[in-house]
Scaffold this motif. Structure first.
Motif, PDB file in Angstrom:
ATOM      1  N   GLY A 214       0.801  -1.218   0.000  1.00  0.00           N
ATOM      2  CA  GLY A 214       0.000   0.000   0.000  1.00  0.00           C
ATOM      3  C   GLY A 214       0.831   1.264   0.000  1.00  0.00           C
ATOM      4  O   GLY A 214       0.404   2.302  -0.509  1.00  0.00           O
ATOM      5  N   GLY A 215       2.048   1.182   0.550  1.00  0.00           N
ATOM      6  CA  GLY A 215       2.920   2.355   0.585  1.00  0.00           C
ATOM      7  C   GLY A 215       3.913   2.433  -0.547  1.00  0.00           C
ATOM      8  O   GLY A 215       4.769   3.329  -0.566  1.00  0.00           O
ATOM      9  N   SER A 216       3.847   1.502  -1.519  1.00  0.00           N
ATOM     10  CA  SER A 216       4.800   1.500  -2.637  1.00  0.00           C
ATOM     11  C   SER A 216       4.660   2.782  -3.442  1.00  0.00           C
ATOM     12  O   SER A 216       3.559   3.204  -3.798  1.00  0.00           O
ATOM     13  CB  SER A 216       4.570   0.285  -3.529  1.00  0.00           C
ATOM     14  N   ILE A 217       5.792   3.388  -3.753  1.00  0.00           N
ATOM     15  CA  ILE A 217       5.809   4.709  -4.392  1.00  0.00           C
ATOM     16  C   ILE A 217       5.781   4.563  -5.911  1.00  0.00           C
ATOM     17  O   ILE A 217       6.534   3.779  -6.496  1.00  0.00           O
ATOM     18  CB  ILE A 217       7.061   5.490  -3.958  1.00  0.00           C
ATOM     19  N   ALA A 218       4.916   5.337  -6.551  1.00  0.00           N
ATOM     20  CA  ALA A 218       4.844   5.387  -8.014  1.00  0.00           C
ATOM     21  C   ALA A 218       5.769   6.485  -8.523  1.00  0.00           C
ATOM     22  O   ALA A 218       5.885   7.549  -7.919  1.00  0.00           O
ATOM     23  CB  ALA A 218       3.410   5.647  -8.469  1.00  0.00           C
ATOM     24  N   ARG A 219       6.427   6.221  -9.643  1.00  0.00           N
ATOM     25  CA  ARG A 219       7.318   7.209 -10.239  1.00  0.00           C
ATOM     26  C   ARG A 219       7.390   6.977 -11.737  1.00  0.00           C
ATOM     27  O   ARG A 219       7.023   5.893 -12.217  1.00  0.00           O
ATOM     28  CB  ARG A 219       8.726   7.116  -9.637  1.00  0.00           C
ATOM     29  N   VAL A 220       7.848   7.962 -12.466  1.00  0.00           N
ATOM     30  CA  VAL A 220       8.083   7.845 -13.900  1.00  0.00           C
ATOM     31  C   VAL A 220       9.586   7.814 -14.109  1.00  0.00           C
ATOM     32  O   VAL A 220      10.302   8.732 -13.688  1.00  0.00           O
ATOM     33  CB  VAL A 220       7.442   9.008 -14.676  1.00  0.00           C
ATOM     34  N   ASP A 221      10.108   6.741 -14.733  1.00  0.00           N
ATOM     35  CA  ASP A 221      11.556   6.592 -14.858  1.00  0.00           C
ATOM     36  C   ASP A 221      12.107   7.416 -16.013  1.00  0.00           C
ATOM     37  O   ASP A 221      11.353   8.127 -16.711  1.00  0.00           O
ATOM     38  CB  ASP A 221      11.944   5.118 -14.983  1.00  0.00           C
TER      39      ASP A 221
END
Length: 546
Positions: A214-221
């Protein structure tokens, strides 16, 4: 680091200057060719080096430990001592040494902590799904590595069994990671595990972990692709909606899609800030040139793909078809993803146990007392005396225990083994069968070698039945509805309190309780079984293949 031409070397747990040699030799058959010598000088060197704990691992000590025992006697009083023939008395020096070093690394802390608790009647969970006494855990601290997820495996297996499902896939999604496992009546064990790349050669539950929670961070590489995890916002600062963090997480994506309301956590005791989730997801949407809803849905699809791959590791890669199993979803986030993942894998039944948010803790209460014993058997013709010796030791340690035999077998010339139940007659038959299942072929005409024999001793905890007593269920109130994004569009769906479900109902819907939330997409129906599992079953066709 597949594409790194200059990877950094892994820092060893024992630096080279703290490694000391001993003049000795035991041959592969246990013959002592040279007794251990110069031990007084060795003890002096260790004192000068300031050693706090010592890991002792000598060549072929699994066959004859006499030289290791001599070294341990000579070094008495210098600190926390670990000898490999007690920690992992098995063939393969590197894995045995690594396991012993890890025991020496974590042992002093565990020893100090548990020393004050040894007089209390407490149990310490092991990685094999059973528990140790405090005294045993002080000596064998390495056996508690990964013991937290092991509690969930025990709970999931028991929830499935009591619900009438012998074959289950455990799916434990928490805040930082997801742990998956496979159980066919009882959880699977493995002796091939690693922590941060360091091998551990002890029996432990076969758990595969991925950085998706639930705490996994989303990012754009850098390539413009959406990534989710393995980095996590943790508990502090946590998802953006908690009020401190700013990074978009899986939880924030659920908030944006309406699946988590501001007053939903902990029965309304913990309030969140949806506006912060929207702002965090907007930062991802702008980089991808998407709208907010599409970005949130994309975050969840990527997270689901990561967890789906993890389930394939413990099922498809081990020769099992996930369509033959029920998916047991637990942890705070498991129910929000379970049906969508089951849809992708062709699984038709999802179970969400009562107290799903705390099933790992419940599993610890359900665990039996267990100890595993092993001995090398390479080249041994008569296994019975060695099995008898292990069983005698088990009975001394655990009077009245139940004993189970197994063995690590391989075809002659192979460098890997499979652990199968031991048969006194035709012991190779289950090995051929499992080899066919795992690797797609078997060779009954080839010679089979016994590498290691194992004995597992267990004693029932006696707590099991009390944990599954059904509760009195209150009458269902008038349905509450909420607008959420499900099945690719916005819909108004009923929000059901889990403890008030008294009849079968169809999705789409949300089911909430104190510690977890379950998303029911369209095409799935829900009911409550006799042990209060939430049973979610697919009504129509699923994907034709996995």
């Amino acid at each position: 680091q597949l594409y790194n031409l200059t990877p950094a070397l892994k820092r060893p747990l024992v630096p080279p200057e703290m490694c000391f040699g001993v003049g000795e030799r035991v041959w592969f058959d246990g013959t002592v060719a040279r007794p251990a010598g110069r031990l007084r000088a060795l003890k002096s060197k260790l004192r000068q080096a300031g050693a706090e704990s010592v890991a002792i691992c000598l060549l072929h000590s699994y066959q004859n430990p006499v030289n290791e025992q001599a070294v341990a006697r000579a070094l008495g009083g210098i600190g926390y001592l670990c000898v490999s023939h007690e920690v992992s008395p098995e063939y393969r020096e590197y894995e045995r040494a690594s396991t012993t070093v890890i025991n020496a690394y974590v042992g002093p802390l565990m020893d100090r902590y548990l020393a004050g608790l040894e007089d209390l009647d407490i149990a310490i969970l092991q990685s094999n799904g059973g528990f140790l006494t405090a005294a045993e855990a002080r000596r064998h601290a390495v056996r508690t590595i990964l013991s937290g997820p092991a509690g969930g495996v025990v709970g999931a297996s028991e929830a499935g069994r009591r619900g009438g499902f012998r074959q289950v896939l455990g799916f434990d999604m928490g805040g930082t990671s997801t742990d998956v496992c496979l159980s066919e009546g009882s959880p699977r064990l493995t002796t091939e595990a690693a922590i941060d790349g360091f091998p551990i050669r002890i029996p432990m539950l076969d758990i595969h972990t991925v950085g998706a929670g639930g705490g996994s961070i989303a990012r754009v590489d850098e390539g413009g692709l959406l990534r989710v995890g393995p980095e996590s916002a943790g508990a502090d600062p946590g998802p953006a909606c908690y009020g401190a963090g700013t990074a978009a997480t899986v939880t924030d994506a659920h908030v944006v899609l309406g699946r988590i309301a501001a007053d939903q956590f902990l029965g309304g005791e913990m309030r969140i800030d949806p506006a912060r989730s929207e702002a965090a997801v907007d930062s991802i949407a702008r980089k991808l040139s998407l709208d907010r809803v599409a970005a949130a849905a994309g975050i969840l699809r990527v997270a689901n793909a990561n967890m789906e791959r993890a389930i394939r590791v413990v099922s498809v890669e081990k020769g099992h078809d996930p369509r033959d199993f029920a998916l047991v979803a637990f942890g705070g986030c498991g129910g929000l993803h379970a049906c969508e993942i089951a849809q992708e894998l062709g699984i038709r039944t999802v179970l969400v146990p009562r107290l799903a948010g705390a099933l790992s803790a419940l599993g610890m209460l359900l665990a039996d007392r267990a100890r595993d014993y092993s001995a090398s058997a390479l080249g041994v013709q008569d296994m019975e005396p060695r099995f008898a010796a292990l069983e005698e030791q088990a009975r001394r340690d655990m009077p009245g225990c139940k004993l189970e035999r197994s063995a690590d077998l391989r075809y002659q010339g192979q460098s890997y083994e499979l652990t199968v139940p031991w048969r006194l007659r035709n012991f190779a038959a289950p090995f051929h069968q499992q080899h066919q299942q795992v690797y797609g072929y078997s060779s009954p005409e080839r010679r089979v070698e016994v590498v290691t024999i194992r004995v597992r001793a267990t004693m029932r905890s006696g707590i099991g039945d009390r944990a599954w007593r059904p509760e009195t269920r209150p009458a269902a109130p008038a349905a509450v509805e909420r607008r959420i994004h499900v099945d690719g569009r916005w819909r108004r769906v009923p929000v059901l309190r889990r403890e008030r479900i008294t009849r079968a109902q169809k999705g789409p819907a949300l089911v909430v309780d104190y510690g977890s939330t379950t998303l029911i997409p369209g095409g799935w129906k829900i009911s409550i079984d006799d042990v209060e599992n939430l049973v979610v079953t697919a009504e129509g066709k699923l994907k034709p293949e996995t």
